[in-house]
Motif scaffolding. Structure first.
Motif, PDB file in Angstrom:
ATOM      1  N   MET A 298       0.899  -1.188  -0.074  1.00 33.54           N
ATOM      2  CA  MET A 298      -0.103  -0.025  -0.035  1.00 33.54           C
ATOM      3  C   MET A 298       0.709   1.126  -0.084  1.00 33.54           C
ATOM      4  O   MET A 298       0.473   2.389  -0.552  1.00 33.54           O
ATOM      5  CB  MET A 298      -0.704  -0.030   1.203  1.00 33.54           C
ATOM      6  CG  MET A 298      -1.981  -0.929   1.237  1.00 33.54           C
ATOM      7  SD  MET A 298      -3.094  -1.003  -0.165  1.00 33.54           S
ATOM      8  CE  MET A 298      -3.974   0.530   0.226  1.00 33.54           C
ATOM      9  N   VAL A 299       2.053   1.304   0.597  1.00 28.84           N
ATOM     10  CA  VAL A 299       2.888   2.459   0.897  1.00 28.84           C
ATOM     11  C   VAL A 299       3.656   2.532  -0.509  1.00 28.84           C
ATOM     12  O   VAL A 299       4.229   3.648  -0.595  1.00 28.84           O
ATOM     13  CB  VAL A 299       3.781   2.409   2.005  1.00 28.84           C
ATOM     14  CG1 VAL A 299       5.201   1.766   1.807  1.00 28.84           C
ATOM     15  CG2 VAL A 299       4.006   3.922   2.415  1.00 28.84           C
ATOM     16  N   ALA A 300       3.527   1.685  -1.344  1.00 28.85           N
ATOM     17  CA  ALA A 300       4.079   2.037  -2.673  1.00 28.85           C
ATOM     18  C   ALA A 300       3.211   2.545  -3.444  1.00 28.85           C
ATOM     19  O   ALA A 300       3.663   3.336  -4.619  1.00 28.85           O
ATOM     20  CB  ALA A 300       4.440   0.528  -3.291  1.00 28.85           C
ATOM     21  N   LEU A 301       1.876   2.500  -3.230  1.00 27.28           N
ATOM     22  CA  LEU A 301       0.942   3.127  -3.998  1.00 27.28           C
ATOM     23  C   LEU A 301       1.006   4.824  -4.186  1.00 27.28           C
ATOM     24  O   LEU A 301       1.202   5.414  -5.435  1.00 27.28           O
ATOM     25  CB  LEU A 301      -0.314   3.142  -3.383  1.00 27.28           C
ATOM     26  CG  LEU A 301      -1.643   3.445  -4.458  1.00 27.28           C
ATOM     27  CD1 LEU A 301      -1.726   2.562  -5.596  1.00 27.28           C
ATOM     28  CD2 LEU A 301      -2.798   3.186  -3.429  1.00 27.28           C
ATOM     29  N   PRO A 302       1.527   5.522  -3.278  1.00 32.08           N
ATOM     30  CA  PRO A 302       1.649   7.225  -3.343  1.00 32.08           C
ATOM     31  C   PRO A 302       2.769   7.174  -4.266  1.00 32.08           C
ATOM     32  O   PRO A 302       2.759   8.325  -5.056  1.00 32.08           O
ATOM     33  CB  PRO A 302       1.803   7.682  -1.955  1.00 32.08           C
ATOM     34  CG  PRO A 302       1.977   6.462  -1.069  1.00 32.08           C
ATOM     35  CD  PRO A 302       1.479   5.172  -1.802  1.00 32.08           C
ATOM     36  N   SER A 303       3.928   6.382  -4.396  1.00 30.10           N
ATOM     37  CA  SER A 303       4.970   6.468  -5.161  1.00 30.10           C
ATOM     38  C   SER A 303       4.680   6.282  -6.861  1.00 30.10           C
ATOM     39  O   SER A 303       5.080   6.967  -7.615  1.00 30.10           O
ATOM     40  CB  SER A 303       6.170   5.750  -4.622  1.00 30.10           C
ATOM     41  OG  SER A 303       6.481   6.607  -3.811  1.00 30.10           O
ATOM     42  N   LEU A 304       3.914   5.226  -6.742  1.00 32.53           N
ATOM     43  CA  LEU A 304       3.323   5.052  -8.197  1.00 32.53           C
ATOM     44  C   LEU A 304       2.162   6.521  -8.703  1.00 32.53           C
ATOM     45  O   LEU A 304       2.292   6.687  -9.850  1.00 32.53           O
ATOM     46  CB  LEU A 304       2.272   3.847  -8.198  1.00 32.53           C
ATOM     47  CG  LEU A 304       3.393   2.314  -7.982  1.00 32.53           C
ATOM     48  CD1 LEU A 304       2.587   1.047  -7.906  1.00 32.53           C
ATOM     49  CD2 LEU A 304       4.141   2.072  -9.073  1.00 32.53           C
ATOM     50  N   LEU A 305       1.572   6.861  -7.953  1.00 28.47           N
ATOM     51  CA  LEU A 305       0.850   8.013  -8.314  1.00 28.47           C
ATOM     52  C   LEU A 305       1.665   9.170  -8.452  1.00 28.47           C
ATOM     53  O   LEU A 305       1.376   9.877  -9.321  1.00 28.47           O
ATOM     54  CB  LEU A 305      -0.241   8.312  -7.010  1.00 28.47           C
ATOM     55  CG  LEU A 305      -1.557   7.609  -6.762  1.00 28.47           C
ATOM     56  CD1 LEU A 305      -2.121   7.909  -5.429  1.00 28.47           C
ATOM     57  CD2 LEU A 305      -2.353   7.339  -7.789  1.00 28.47           C
ATOM     58  N   THR A 306       2.794   9.291  -7.811  1.00 30.86           N
ATOM     59  CA  THR A 306       3.708  10.531  -7.935  1.00 30.86           C
ATOM     60  C   THR A 306       4.379  10.079  -9.397  1.00 30.86           C
ATOM     61  O   THR A 306       4.532  10.948 -10.073  1.00 30.86           O
ATOM     62  CB  THR A 306       4.838  10.322  -6.889  1.00 30.86           C
ATOM     63  OG1 THR A 306       4.192  10.383  -5.673  1.00 30.86           O
ATOM     64  CG2 THR A 306       5.796  11.521  -7.139  1.00 30.86           C
ATOM     65  N   ALA A 307       4.643   8.747  -9.623  1.00 31.36           N
ATOM     66  CA  ALA A 307       5.019   8.692 -11.149  1.00 31.36           C
ATOM     67  C   ALA A 307       4.106   8.933 -12.171  1.00 31.36           C
ATOM     68  O   ALA A 307       4.892   9.817 -13.224  1.00 31.36           O
ATOM     69  CB  ALA A 307       5.436   7.242 -11.145  1.00 31.36           C
ATOM     70  N   PHE A 308       2.995   8.939 -11.976  1.00 31.47           N
ATOM     71  CA  PHE A 308       2.027   9.406 -12.832  1.00 31.47           C
ATOM     72  C   PHE A 308       1.874  11.080 -12.953  1.00 31.47           C
ATOM     73  O   PHE A 308       2.139  11.566 -13.980  1.00 31.47           O
ATOM     74  CB  PHE A 308       0.770   8.812 -12.641  1.00 31.47           C
ATOM     75  CG  PHE A 308      -0.396   9.359 -13.430  1.00 31.47           C
ATOM     76  CD1 PHE A 308      -0.617   9.212 -14.530  1.00 31.47           C
ATOM     77  CD2 PHE A 308      -1.132  10.353 -12.686  1.00 31.47           C
ATOM     78  CE1 PHE A 308      -1.638   9.969 -15.366  1.00 31.47           C
ATOM     79  CE2 PHE A 308      -2.324  10.966 -13.377  1.00 31.47           C
ATOM     80  CZ  PHE A 308      -2.328  10.793 -14.727  1.00 31.47           C
ATOM     81  N   THR A 309       1.895  11.429 -11.856  1.00 32.90           N
ATOM     82  CA  THR A 309       1.803  12.763 -11.657  1.00 32.90           C
ATOM     83  C   THR A 309       2.776  13.888 -12.236  1.00 32.90           C
ATOM     84  O   THR A 309       2.606  14.688 -12.946  1.00 32.90           O
ATOM     85  CB  THR A 309       1.437  13.447 -10.249  1.00 32.90           C
ATOM     86  OG1 THR A 309       0.154  12.276  -9.646  1.00 32.90           O
ATOM     87  CG2 THR A 309       0.735  14.609 -10.076  1.00 32.90           C
ATOM     88  N   ILE A 310       4.019  13.452 -11.792  1.00 34.52           N
ATOM     89  CA  ILE A 310       5.053  14.020 -12.150  1.00 34.52           C
ATOM     90  C   ILE A 310       5.493  13.856 -13.575  1.00 34.52           C
ATOM     91  O   ILE A 310       5.860  14.827 -14.269  1.00 34.52           O
ATOM     92  CB  ILE A 310       6.369  13.779 -11.181  1.00 34.52           C
ATOM     93  CG1 ILE A 310       5.926  14.113  -9.825  1.00 34.52           C
ATOM     94  CG2 ILE A 310       7.745  14.303 -11.835  1.00 34.52           C
ATOM     95  CD1 ILE A 310       5.966  15.431  -9.383  1.00 34.52           C
ATOM     96  N   ALA A 311       5.335  12.866 -14.017  1.00 35.25           N
ATOM     97  CA  ALA A 311       5.735  12.176 -15.510  1.00 35.25           C
ATOM     98  C   ALA A 311       4.679  13.254 -16.490  1.00 35.25           C
ATOM     99  O   ALA A 311       5.052  13.803 -17.309  1.00 35.25           O
ATOM    100  CB  ALA A 311       5.593  11.006 -15.882  1.00 35.25           C
TER     101      ALA A 311
END
Ligand code: HAS
Length: 554
Positions: A298-311
């Protein structure tokens, strides 16, 4: 326009304390980093430690200094600097300056007290200081004062935010301040484990007031904080990536509300995951290890969302700069700006580092990599990758902004980021594979037994090469930063403002952002989750204490 020293901070005294926090952190990073090439050379069977005696006694003393200064001291000071200053600027408020300076002095004195036994080889306990390894009391006391200084900084930010809320009822908190508040609340909850371990067990033990410490309980308290601490290091860099990078790259942040959700997910899931560092520890039932595995995913999820948002935000920037087609927007980004470059390269390292983290987090796969150099490869990609590069990249505009002094030798700053990326990439690549394929143990003085891992020879050559590259990079980067801060020239015509980015999707009226604004509710949910994930095991460990006396590694 040239201003004399005392006038330079008139009207903005918070700039000075921010600069002091930042520069103390960079001094720690400089000393800590100088041991890095020695570690890399150890993993190439080249032993330079004998030449450092009597200054440094052993590989393990060097490793302790490297880990404590880089991973604990530098990262915390960077968080204190940036996440005091950015919320103050975005709220348009001043922190209580007396307490801001108290926090700096606490950090400085704590660091100085802990440095004495560290440099004197009386606290060679590595940065995890697992009992029964025992260090000098001054190390634990100094470390405690140092960590408590972060609580002071965090409280200052909360106080500013509450002041702002009272003056602006019903308004949504500006994004940099919102992220900072969530970061500090996460840290208050997450640092409790370390504080209890040090204050209740290690300090009394080091003074001889109690006979021994239970290693399992101490490790559990340590890792209660020890995983969340990686997000304590990471989030200041994420704050800059969300709130400054999109504008520096020439675009906008695609979604402000999504950025708030990302930080809330970190608040919820950063702490109840620590057993993933203890998969091999006896005394913790598989059920609880499995629960922490699930929560880690679950804590990997915000980084995956970050990958999307920043990219996506970078794509907006690249296209606004004229980039076309599938990858045209990537090449159109301002790769020549050292601050932007640092983040781009740091994020590229973060992708394999994050994937490796998910391998580590898997209860079963972890058995293949635990305690090997794979783990060192993983965390260098994350903390020496994105976190350190983000901090360095931010320093290229932040130091000029705080001092009014223009960046010295931008070309060298740019080159240092490429060297750091190339050196870190080679080193982490080698560490991953020599750990996974050859079972080379981490934190081991393997240069003492050169024949033991002869099969890993080719990877070791890569380690040696990376050590040399990184050493050159350290010289370049620190020359730029210290020459910038220490020069006499000041030019206040530039760098007046923080380049905060605008968002395309705004928070006003957005239901997600309004829900996210109920920060205390989310804090209570996070605390509840921690109670569920840790409560039963902590009660059981406290009921079955098994204290053991201390041993020394050196
Ligand atoms: Fe970790 C061990 C699991 C993230 C640091 N980790 C460590 C240790 C450290 C550390 C220091 O589950 C060693 C501790 C020790 O001494 O024993 N870690 C994870 C997981 C994540 C993770 C699941 N770690 C971090 C971060 C760190 C860090 C972040 C520092 C800052 N880690 C573990 C586990 C262990 C562990 C086990 C214990 C292993 C053992 O056996 O001991 C996740 O948070 C990772 C999520 C990340 C992603 C990547 C997303 C990608 C992004 C990049 C996007 C790219 C863009 C670029 C935008 C899913 C965001 C665009 C570029 C253009 C050019 C356009």
């Amino acid at each position: 326009r040239t201003l004399s020293r005392p006038d330079a901070y008139a009207g903005a005294p918070e700039k000075k304390v921010t600069l002091y926090l930042l520069m103390l952190g960079f001094v720690a990073l400089l000393v800590g980093s100088l041991f890095g090439p020695l570690q890399a050379l150890n993993y190439a069977n080249i032993d330079l430690y004998p030449f450092l005696r009597p200054l440094v006694q052993s590989y393990y003393q060097g490793l302790t200094l490297h880990g404590v200064l880089n991973a604990i001291v530098f990262t915390q000071l960077f968080a204190q600097a940036v996440l005091l200053y950015l919320p103050a600027r975005s709220l348009g408020l001043r922190p209580n300056m007396t307490w801001a300076w108290i926090s700096w002095w606490m950090a400085f004195v704590g660091l100085a007290v802990a440095a004495v036994p560290l440099l004197g080889n009386a606290a060679t306990v590595l940065y995890t200081f697992y009992p029964p390894l025992k260090g000098h009391w001054a190390f634990y006391v100094g470390a405690a004062v140092f960590v408590l200084s972060s609580w002071v900084t965090g409280s200052l930010v909360l106080e500013m935010w509450l002041r702002w809320k009272r003056a602006n009822p019903g308004r949504v908190t500006p994004l940099p301040a919102y992220m900072s508040v969530v970061h500090w609340l996460m840290w208050f909850l997450a640092s409790l484990g370390l504080v209890v371990e040090v204050a209740v067990f290690l300090i009394p033990w080091s003074f001889g007031w109690i006979e021994g410490v239970d290693p399992l309980l101490a490790r559990t308290l340590f890792w209660y904080t020890g995983h969340a601490i990686v997000y304590f290091w990471l989030l200041p860099v994420y704050v800059i990536a969300y709130t400054v990078l999109p504008r520096q790259a020439g675009g906008k942040l695609v979604s402000d509300p999504l950025a708030r959700v990302v930080f809330l997910l970190f608040l919820l899931f950063s702490t109840p995951v620590g057993f993933h560092h203890q998969f091999s520890d006896p005394g913790i039932p598989d059920f609880w290890k499995w629960v922490h595995t699930v929560l880690t995913m679950m804590v990997a999820l915000p980084s995956l969302l970050t990958a999307f948002t920043i990219a996506a935000s970078l794509e907006v920037a690249g296209r606004a700069r004229g980039g076309r087609g599938l990858i045209g927007w990537v090449t159109a980004l301002p790769w020549n700006n050292p601050s932007v470059l640092a983040f781009l390269l740091g994020f590229i390292l973060f992708i394999p580092g994050g994937a490796g983290g998910m391998v580590n987090a898997s209860f079963t796969l972890n058995q293949g990599v635990h305690n090997t150099t794979w783990i060192s490869g993983h965390f260098h990609m994350q903390v020496a990758g994105l976190v350190a590069m983000g901090a360095m990249g931010a320093a290229f505009w932040l130091v000029p902004h705080l001092t009014g002094k223009p960046l010295v030798r931008p070309g060298l700053a740019w080159a240092s980021m490429w060297l750091w990326f190339i050196g870190m990439f080679i080193m982490t690549f080698a560490l991953h594979w020599m750990g996974f394929l050859h079972g080379v143990p981490r934190r081991s003085y393997i240069a003492e037994v050169p024949e033991a891992y002869a099969g890993a020879g080719p990877w070791m050559v890569l380690n040696a090469i990376s050590g040399v590259i990184l050493f050159a990079c350290i010289l370049f980067f620190f020359y730029v930063i210290f020459a910038t801060a220490l020069q006499r020239r000041r030019d206040f015509s530039e760098h007046q403002e923080i380049p905060f980015a605008e968002a395309i999707s705004k928070p006003e009226g957005n239901p997600l952002a309004l829900l996210a604004e109920r920060v205390w509710l989310w804090f209570a949910v996070a605390a509840g989750l921690v109670l569920v994930a840790y409560g039963p095991m902590l009660v059981e460990m406290l009921a079955n204490l098994n204290p053991v006396p201390g041993v020394r590694l050196w």
